[in-house]
Motif scaffolding. Structure first.
Motif, mmCIF file in Angstrom:
data_model
loop_
_atom_site.group_PDB
_atom_site.id
_atom_site.type_symbol
_atom_site.label_atom_id
_atom_site.label_comp_id
_atom_site.label_asym_id
_atom_site.label_seq_id
_atom_site.Cartn_x
_atom_site.Cartn_y
_atom_site.Cartn_z
ATOM 1 N N ILE A 128 0.819 -1.262 -0.017
ATOM 2 C CA ILE A 128 -0.017 -0.062 0.176
ATOM 3 C C ILE A 128 0.722 1.310 -0.056
ATOM 4 C CG2 ILE A 128 -1.683 1.273 1.488
ATOM 5 C CD1 ILE A 128 -2.687 -1.424 2.215
ATOM 6 N N ALA A 129 2.021 1.106 0.666
ATOM 7 C CA ALA A 129 2.922 2.419 0.883
ATOM 8 C C ALA A 129 3.714 2.433 -0.506
ATOM 9 C CB ALA A 129 3.704 2.284 2.167
ATOM 10 N N TYR A 130 3.500 1.721 -1.312
ATOM 11 C CA TYR A 130 4.343 1.619 -2.658
ATOM 12 C C TYR A 130 4.681 2.877 -3.125
ATOM 13 C CZ TYR A 130 6.770 -0.434 -6.747
ATOM 14 O OH TYR A 130 7.722 -0.618 -7.676
ATOM 15 N N GLY A 131 3.810 3.646 -3.302
ATOM 16 C CA GLY A 131 4.025 4.839 -3.778
ATOM 17 C C GLY A 131 4.673 6.174 -3.388
ATOM 18 N N ILE A 132 4.601 5.930 -1.977
ATOM 19 C CA ILE A 132 5.155 7.273 -0.984
ATOM 20 C C ILE A 132 6.488 6.740 -0.301
ATOM 21 C CG2 ILE A 132 3.269 8.660 -0.933
ATOM 22 C CD1 ILE A 132 2.021 7.000 1.177
ATOM 23 N N VAL B 171 5.455 7.395 5.520
ATOM 24 C CA VAL B 171 3.952 7.118 5.681
ATOM 25 C C VAL B 171 3.868 6.499 7.233
ATOM 26 C CG1 VAL B 171 3.915 4.712 5.070
ATOM 27 C CG2 VAL B 171 1.713 6.187 4.812
ATOM 28 N N THR B 172 2.818 6.904 7.729
ATOM 29 C CA THR B 172 2.548 6.434 9.148
ATOM 30 C C THR B 172 1.652 5.070 8.960
ATOM 31 O OG1 THR B 172 0.695 7.728 9.688
ATOM 32 C CG2 THR B 172 2.997 8.575 10.224
ATOM 33 N N MET B 173 1.493 4.300 9.842
ATOM 34 C CA MET B 173 0.490 3.291 10.160
ATOM 35 C C MET B 173 -0.926 3.667 10.022
ATOM 36 S SD MET B 173 1.032 0.172 9.758
ATOM 37 C CE MET B 173 -0.723 -0.772 9.382
ATOM 38 N N ASP B 174 -1.143 4.814 10.721
ATOM 39 C CA ASP B 174 -2.464 5.545 10.703
ATOM 40 C C ASP B 174 -2.863 5.753 9.457
ATOM 41 O OD1 ASP B 174 -2.631 5.126 13.272
ATOM 42 O OD2 ASP B 174 -2.246 7.334 13.907
ATOM 43 N N GLU B 175 -2.028 6.597 8.628
ATOM 44 C CA GLU B 175 -2.176 6.717 7.259
ATOM 45 C C GLU B 175 -2.867 5.579 6.256
ATOM 46 O OE1 GLU B 175 -0.018 10.641 6.000
ATOM 47 O OE2 GLU B 175 1.371 9.242 6.954
ATOM 48 N N ILE B 176 -2.115 4.403 6.444
ATOM 49 C CA ILE B 176 -2.407 3.380 5.787
ATOM 50 C C ILE B 176 -3.481 2.717 6.403
ATOM 51 C CG2 ILE B 176 -1.745 0.730 5.603
ATOM 52 C CD1 ILE B 176 1.434 1.770 5.835
ATOM 53 N N ILE B 177 -3.879 2.640 7.497
ATOM 54 C CA ILE B 177 -5.154 2.121 7.911
ATOM 55 C C ILE B 177 -6.399 3.143 7.424
ATOM 56 C CG2 ILE B 177 -6.557 1.774 9.936
ATOM 57 C CD1 ILE B 177 -4.150 0.781 11.402
ATOM 58 N N ARG B 178 -6.126 4.377 7.532
ATOM 59 C CA ARG B 178 -7.198 5.292 6.889
ATOM 60 C C ARG B 178 -7.720 5.045 5.403
ATOM 61 N NH1 ARG B 178 -10.869 8.577 6.389
ATOM 62 N NH2 ARG B 178 -10.877 10.352 5.108
ATOM 63 N N LYS C 125 -12.009 0.098 1.687
ATOM 64 C CA LYS C 125 -12.792 -0.747 2.435
ATOM 65 C C LYS C 125 -12.040 -2.319 2.373
ATOM 66 C CE LYS C 125 -16.314 1.073 3.442
ATOM 67 N NZ LYS C 125 -16.194 1.206 4.918
ATOM 68 N N ALA C 126 -10.733 -2.189 2.522
ATOM 69 C CA ALA C 126 -10.024 -3.154 2.586
ATOM 70 C C ALA C 126 -9.633 -3.518 4.125
ATOM 71 C CB ALA C 126 -8.617 -2.863 1.728
ATOM 72 N N HIS C 127 -9.760 -2.360 4.975
ATOM 73 C CA HIS C 127 -9.289 -2.775 6.489
ATOM 74 C C HIS C 127 -9.934 -3.922 7.011
ATOM 75 C CE1 HIS C 127 -7.986 -1.778 10.231
ATOM 76 N NE2 HIS C 127 -9.091 -1.594 10.749
ATOM 77 N N ASP C 128 -11.164 -4.178 6.933
ATOM 78 C CA ASP C 128 -11.713 -5.250 7.570
ATOM 79 C C ASP C 128 -11.084 -6.622 6.993
ATOM 80 O OD1 ASP C 128 -13.105 -3.579 9.072
ATOM 81 O OD2 ASP C 128 -14.849 -3.630 7.955
ATOM 82 N N PHE C 129 -11.063 -6.807 5.902
ATOM 83 C CA PHE C 129 -10.677 -8.224 5.446
ATOM 84 C C PHE C 129 -8.922 -8.307 5.866
ATOM 85 C CE2 PHE C 129 -9.167 -6.517 1.101
ATOM 86 C CZ PHE C 129 -8.070 -6.908 0.991
ATOM 87 N N ARG D 103 -3.598 1.636 -2.323
ATOM 88 C CA ARG D 103 -2.062 2.219 -2.689
ATOM 89 C C ARG D 103 -2.425 3.478 -3.547
ATOM 90 N NH1 ARG D 103 1.021 -2.290 -5.342
ATOM 91 N NH2 ARG D 103 -0.425 -2.241 -7.243
ATOM 92 N N ALA D 104 -3.439 3.543 -4.344
ATOM 93 C CA ALA D 104 -3.715 4.937 -5.068
ATOM 94 C C ALA D 104 -4.074 6.211 -4.048
ATOM 95 C CB ALA D 104 -4.914 4.893 -6.141
ATOM 96 N N LEU D 105 -5.078 5.683 -3.074
ATOM 97 C CA LEU D 105 -5.763 6.799 -2.472
ATOM 98 C C LEU D 105 -4.529 7.549 -1.333
ATOM 99 C CD1 LEU D 105 -9.110 5.518 -1.423
ATOM 100 C CD2 LEU D 105 -8.428 6.962 -3.086
ATOM 101 N N ILE D 106 -3.575 6.577 -0.774
ATOM 102 C CA ILE D 106 -2.555 6.937 0.299
ATOM 103 C C ILE D 106 -1.759 7.948 -0.486
ATOM 104 C CG2 ILE D 106 -0.851 5.262 -0.331
ATOM 105 C CD1 ILE D 106 -1.069 4.997 2.970
#
Lengths: 594, 609
Positions: free
Chosen positions: A431-435, A438-445, A451-455, A486-489
């Motif tokens: 997910i952090a590939y493009g930046i 990054v903090t874990m919070d940003e990744i979770i956000r 809609k990937a967090h739950d799975f 990955r795109a949104l972050i």
């Protein structure tokens, strides 16, 4: 040698190693000459001359010289190895760098297996030749020169006589080189065919199995394997014919030496010790000659490898930075995208886009709808300048994108591709590939928005789960959601979703859309989709057919007029349930915990 | 030990690559035997020729220095009597004859060893590949494609050298060594024995050195395989890399990886270089003994000068084979590591095995039944919990549910890609585990979400569905699924060459080809697994119209997210977490006002929201 001239940049900086390695080798070879001299002295002076007191000196000298020789050999090996390794390192880095920057146009045709073999097997061949092969050939020449010099010093007539077969040997060697080169090329090609067959078979295993095509695959494979085998045998036949001939020609020297030398000794024109020394020295000539075929093989192979690596280096990069490319100020980018009469076609194909005009001011959502091959995906690839367009222009904040620094342009855009690719890394790193930071919070956000967090949390290792090649173990929809995160972050100015939710169910897709709509407020979004519901909220929907715009407008506008859009709508919503207002709670209730 | 260190440091790294096992194992003789079993077919025809040629070649090689000595001692510098030119020429003629024999023997030896070696390699590769074809999905699920590929290509190639040159060279070196020892001892036992003292010393030195060198090379191979894994991946994922401007970061990462690799190489090659000089220096002790003790023996008239010269010659031929044998041992260990990986695959049993004598599934009607099916991909994580469902011949069944609800699993079981943990799948009342996979899968076709395109022409790709289809049939199938039109726009129409990756075909176009493929296969049961996700609605509609006629009388299973696709199914099955929640046709389910109704509702809610 032209190949090695072109590769000069990669070994010339290491010339000190090269020189040191060669000098040590020469010294070692020269020291080797002491042994026959000592043997001669032992026989002529100590034994036949009766001065047995010399024996310990001679014997100890031999030991001392051998130790010295061994040390120089070691130094040669050490430096040679280092040289080869450094050159391989440089070449590999350079190849990798080249691969990173080659354009899509190149990759459209390149075969992974072929590239891999250039970066592995071919580099190995170069490493060996630069590190050792070259020095050995040089050494071989030196051995012959030294040996011949010594022999001439002892008795030049005998030397000339002994060398009578040499021109024939040289001629044979050249012929061999000429014949074996194409054989090697064929072998390599056969191997590449074989690899391709296997690679496709494994990657396409689902297709193979679902049609029960295993027997067909085995016979296809066998044919390629057979081809490879026959090529190998053919090449082996060539060297099987030439090696022994070269050996025989070299060995003839020994017979000639025995006849001529023996006659001279019998006629008292030569000392016995001198003849014995000749027999010792002759190996300096014969053994390099025996190895001649091997060295030629080596040289030819590494030359062919060098050609293949150079071919990659010289590959034309289609998309390059303009000399005066502008770097955008990230803060000031608004994200106003315009396509003006853009025409583009892939190499050798009919135009994928004809005269396309799109205006996407900041804050707008542009929807793209169209049949397969209508050019929707092409739009995303042109926007990130993966290809150069043939006609018209694409602008970002009224800069022609060809005038922009490529990295600067692409960092404004986040594209989610139709085919999801995940790297062998943890979900977090994917997910952090493009930046960079990054903090874990940003990744979770980002994952919550996608809609990937739950799975992800349901996985045994959560965000630390390593997803393998092509993201094995995750379903298509899950992979797509990771790609969206990955795109949104990246927090991009422009978001391009290229049919990025095709494997996600509608409900989830709706939530995802709500997520990025919030994030992309005031920015530009492109959505390619087949579902009307995905495009419903776009500010402008563009319907493409065969690379041309056939309809454009908002959902309400398009639905009101007959045409492609209305047809699609009617198909997708053919029988709307009658009692649609009475069951509001049901849908939510059943939204399964996921 | 080094693996653990690197695992720890990987945590901070950008990508993660699993290392192959590098633990040194004791030499596996059983495996060597198994490998040599592949020589068996040749033991009667080619092998005897090779062994004869090898012995002939080695014997002549050994005889030549002796001839030189004989010529010196008897013809050129005899102790008694006068030198004889005739004798000298006789010896020279014999020598010439020996060289010619050697030439012939070598030519034949090289030719035949390569023929045998390449055939063995071919057989081995063939066995491995054919076996892998029999393995089931569980096998492929666990392994990246690259690691399977490497076994069929690189690991087999690593054995190539062993079979073409290695074994024969090994034998030749052994024969040569023994031959020299025998000659020297026969010639003069005292001097022979004295010189041989260095042999045990040399064996000890070389064994201990080799071990360290081997470890260093193992480290190199581990590092190298990581590089290869990354290269492969970076090529596959290049589009993402460029879109996300990660070129520089990747270059930086790769530089680190490459540096680590170079250091491993430095270490291994430096160690490797000690071997030759150490052997040579050890051999100098032998020369010392020869010179010293040899001259003493001449002085005391025990031996002639010729014997000393002969010894000097033979000893020179002695250290080379020892040196080579040391290298050979390392090569053998590498080959053993490769063959271990090869046999690991060959020993793998298919997880969906066929019966000892499976029946052929006769031509089916298409009546499918799932009875109390329980299935899990991993133990303890059930994907299907007691599923019962039935599709009468000719019915179309739609499967609806979220990601992970078990839709694809049902399909996987129907094609028998996996076997259920409990329960059975029946087609026309026949348990599918009792019939041949070939007869089952030729009547049950699946159109997948990601269509795989083989490199070759479009025509061949469609023909994959039925290999004996005529060109006309191929085109008819393409027309039926609306693929004909776009194919005709390609530069060479049906003969256009396509690659696995690449931009010649769009996703949707690939799916259309996949449809044509499945249609050509003419199955009784057709499965569409998200097969229309990337096809636009209009084309999909056309396909469905075509399918309507084609599906007449056939059973079909459809998975789709677009509800318009599944509306007309005879039966819609709503799944959630591996359980059937609802079952019925569109109207029935709408009336039930359950999950399905909610989904349909939602569709319109999104439209108006």
């Amino acid at each position: 040698m032209d190949v090695f001239k072109q590769l000069k940049d990669y070994y010339w900086p290491e010339r000190r190693l090269l020189v040191a390695s060669i000098v040590s080798l020469i010294i070692a070879t020269a020291l080797g000459l002491v042994y026959p001299v000592m043997l001669k002295t032992l026989i002529d002076d100590a034994i036949l001359g009766g001065q047995f007191g010399l024996v310990p000196t001679i014997a100890l000298t031999v030991v001392g010289v051998v130790i010295l020789k061994g040390s120089f050999q070691y130094v040669h090996g050490l430096f040679g190895g280092r040289l080869g390794n450094r050159v391989a390192y440089r070449l590999r880095n350079e190849s990798y760098k080249k691969l990173q920057y080659l354009s899509f146009q190149y990759y459209d045709k390149a075969k992974t297996g072929d590239l891999m073999s250039r970066l592995t097997a071919d580099l190995e061949a170069i490493r060996n030749f630069v590190g050792f092969g070259f020095a050995q050939i040089l050494n071989m020449i030196l051995m012959v020169v030294f040996g011949a010099a010594m022999m001439i010093y002892i008795n030049w007539q005998l030397t000339l006589l002994t060398f009578v077969t040499m021109p024939l040997l040289a001629f044979t060697a050249l012929r061999f080189e000429k014949k074996i080169h194409p054989a090697f090329q064929e072998m390599r090609l056969a191997m590449s065919h074989l690899t391709t067959a296997v690679q496709e078979n494994i990657t396409g295993v689902r297709t193979v199995k679902s049609f029960a095509r295993e027997p067909h695959e085995v016979s296809k494979f066998s044919a390629r394997s057979e081809e490879y085998k026959e090529n190998q045998i053919r090449a082996a036949k060539i060297w099987g014919n030439y090696f022994p001939v070269m050996e025989l020609l070299a060995s003839l020297c020994i017979v000639i030496l025995l006849v001529a030398g023996g006659t001279l000794v019998i006629n008292k024109q030569l000392q016995l010790g001198e003849l014995v020394a000749f027999f010792s020295l002759i190996w300096y000539i014969v053994s390099p000659m025996w190895g001649l075929g091997f060295h030629i093989n080596n040289y030819t192979q590494s030359k062919a490898s060098g050609e293949r690596v150079l071919e990659l280096f010289n590959q034309y990069v289609h998309v390059k930075n303009d000399e005066r490319a502008i770097t955008l100020d990230d803060e000031k980018v608004k994200g106003h995208v315009r396509f003006e009469n853009v025409t583009f076609s892939y190499e050798g194909k009919q135009p994928a886009l004809k005269n396309l005009t799109i205006d996407a001011p900041p804050g707008k959502v542009i929807g793209l709808l169209g049949g397969t091959g209508s050019g929707k995906s092409t739009v995303s690839q042109l926007l990130m300048r993966a290809y150069n367009i043939q006609d018209g222009q694409i602008t970002l904040d009224s800069h022609d994108i060809r005038k922009l620094d490529i990295a600067s342009l692409r960092s404004q855009i986040a594209t989610v591709f139709q085919e999801t690719f995940l790297f062998s890394a943890s979900i977090r790193d994917n997910i952090a590939y493009g930046i960079n930071e990054v903090t874990m919070d940003e990744i979770i956000r980002a994952c919550q928005l996608a809609k990937a967090h739950d799975f992800i949390m349901e996985l045994p290792l959560g965000y630390d789960t390593v997803v393998g090649e092509r993201g094995l173990g995750l379903s298509g929809g899950q992979k797509q959601r990771i790609a969206i995160a990955r795109a949104l972050i990246k927090n991009p100015r422009i978001l391009f979703l290229d049919d990025a939710t095709s494997a996600v169910d509608m409900e989830t897709e709706h939530e995802i859309q709500a997520g990025f709509r919030e994030l992309m407020a005031g920015r530009t979004t492109f959505i390619v989709a087949h579902r009307i519901s995905s495009l419903r909220h776009a500010d402008e929907i563009i319907v493409l057919d065969n690379g041309e715009v056939i309809q454009r407008g908002t959902h309400e506008e398009l639905i009101a007029v007959p045409g492609h859009y209305q047809d699609t709508y009617n198909i997708q919503y053919a029988d709307r349930p009658v009692q649609s207002n009475s069951s509001d709670g049901n849908g939510k209730e059943r939204r399964v915990a996921h | 030990m080094s693996t653990q260190q690197s695992k720890a440091s990987n945590k901070r790294e950008r990508f993660v690559y699993e290392d192959d096992q590098v633990i040194e194992k004791p030499f596996n003789w059983a495996q060597l035997g198994r490998l040599f079993h592949y020589m068996k077919p040749y033991r009667k025809q080619l092998l005897p020729i090779i062994i004869t040629m090898m012995i002939l070649g080695t014997a002549t090689r050994l005889a030549i220095p002796a001839l030189v000595i004989l010529a010196i001692d008897e013809a050129i510098w005899p102790k008694e009597g006068s030198p004889s030119l005739t004798l000298l020429y006789t010896y020279a003629a014999i020598m010439l004859g020996l060289y010619i024999i050697q030439w012939g023997a070598n030519t034949l030896r090289i030719r035949y060893t390569n023929i045998i070696g390449q055939r063995i390699i071919y057989d081995l590769r063939h066995d491995l590949f054919s076996h892998i074809q029999k393995l089931s999905f569980r096998f492929f699920d666990k392994r990246p494609a690259g690691s399977v590929l490497v076994r069929i290509t690189n690991d087999i190639n690593a054995l190539q050298d062993l079979f073409t040159n290695g074994v024969v060279n090994l034998m030749m070196d052994c024969v040569q060594l023994v031959g020299i020892v025998v000659i020297l001892l026969l010639w003069n036992f005292q001097l022979g024995a004295a010189v041989m003292i260095t042999v045990p010393l040399m064996i000890i030195v070389s064994t201990s050195l080799r071990k360290r060198i081997r470890f260093a090379w193992q480290d190199v191979r581990t590092k190298q395989s990581r590089i290869n894994a990354h290269l492969n991946e970076s090529i596959q994922g290049i589009k993402v890399t460029q879109a996300y401007v990660q070129e520089k970061n990747n270059i930086h990462y790769f530089d680190h990886m490459n540096t680590v690799n170079m250091k491993a190489w430095h270490k291994a090659s430096a160690l490797n270089q000690t071997f030759g000089p150490v052997i040579e220096i050890t051999s100098a002790i032998g020369t010392l003994i020869l010179f010293w003790y040899g001259s003493h023996l001449i002085q005391t008239s025990v031996i002639t000068v010729g014997v000393l010269v002969g010894f000097a010659n033979y000893i020179g031929n002695f250290w080379d084979p020892i040196n080579r044998l040391g290298q050979m041992y390392s090569q053998l260990l590498i080959a053993m590591a490769s063959s271990e990986r090869i046999f690991e695959f060959i020993d793998e049993k298919p997880s969906v095995p066929e019966l000892q004598e499976p029946k052929k599934l006769r031509e089916i009607e298409g009546h499918v039944k799932f009875e109390n099916i329980i299935f899990e991909y991993e133990a303890g994580r059930p994907a299907l919990k007691n599923i019962n469902l039935e599709a009468k011949a000719g019915q179309s069944i739609a499967l609806v549910g979220h990601t992970g609800s078990g839709k694809s699993t049902i399909i996987n079981l129907l094609c028998r890609f996996y076997d259920p943990v409990q329960g059975r799948v029946l087609i026309d009342g026949q348990d599918i585990r009792d019939v041949t996979l070939e007869s089952l899968r030729s009547q049950v076709s699946i159109v997948l979400q990601d269509t795989f395109i083989f490199s070759g022409s479009i025509r061949d790709n469609i023909r994959y569905g039925r290999l004996d289809a005529t060109d006309e049939e191929v085109e008819l199938a393409a027309q039926a699924v609306n693929a004909h039109e776009f194919i005709m726009t390609l530069p060479d129409g049906y003969d256009t060459q396509v690659e696995e990756r690449g931009n010649v075909l769009s996703m949707g176009e690939r799916q259309l080809l996949s449809f044509a493929r499945a249609l050509l296969a003419d199955p009784r049961v057709l499965i569409l697994d998200e097969a229309t996700a990337s096809i636009d609605t209009e084309t999909e509609l056309k396909i469905q119209e075509a399918l309507k006629t084609l599906l007449f009388g056939r059973t079909s299973f459809i998975i789709a997210h677009r509800l318009s696709t599944i509306r007309h199914a005879d039966k819609i099955i709503v799944l959630d977490h591996g359980v059937v929640m609802e079952e019925g046709n569109h109207d029935e389910l709408i009336r039930q006002k359950g999950i399905y109704h909610g989904l349909i509702e939602a569709q319109y809610r999104f439209l108006s929201a």
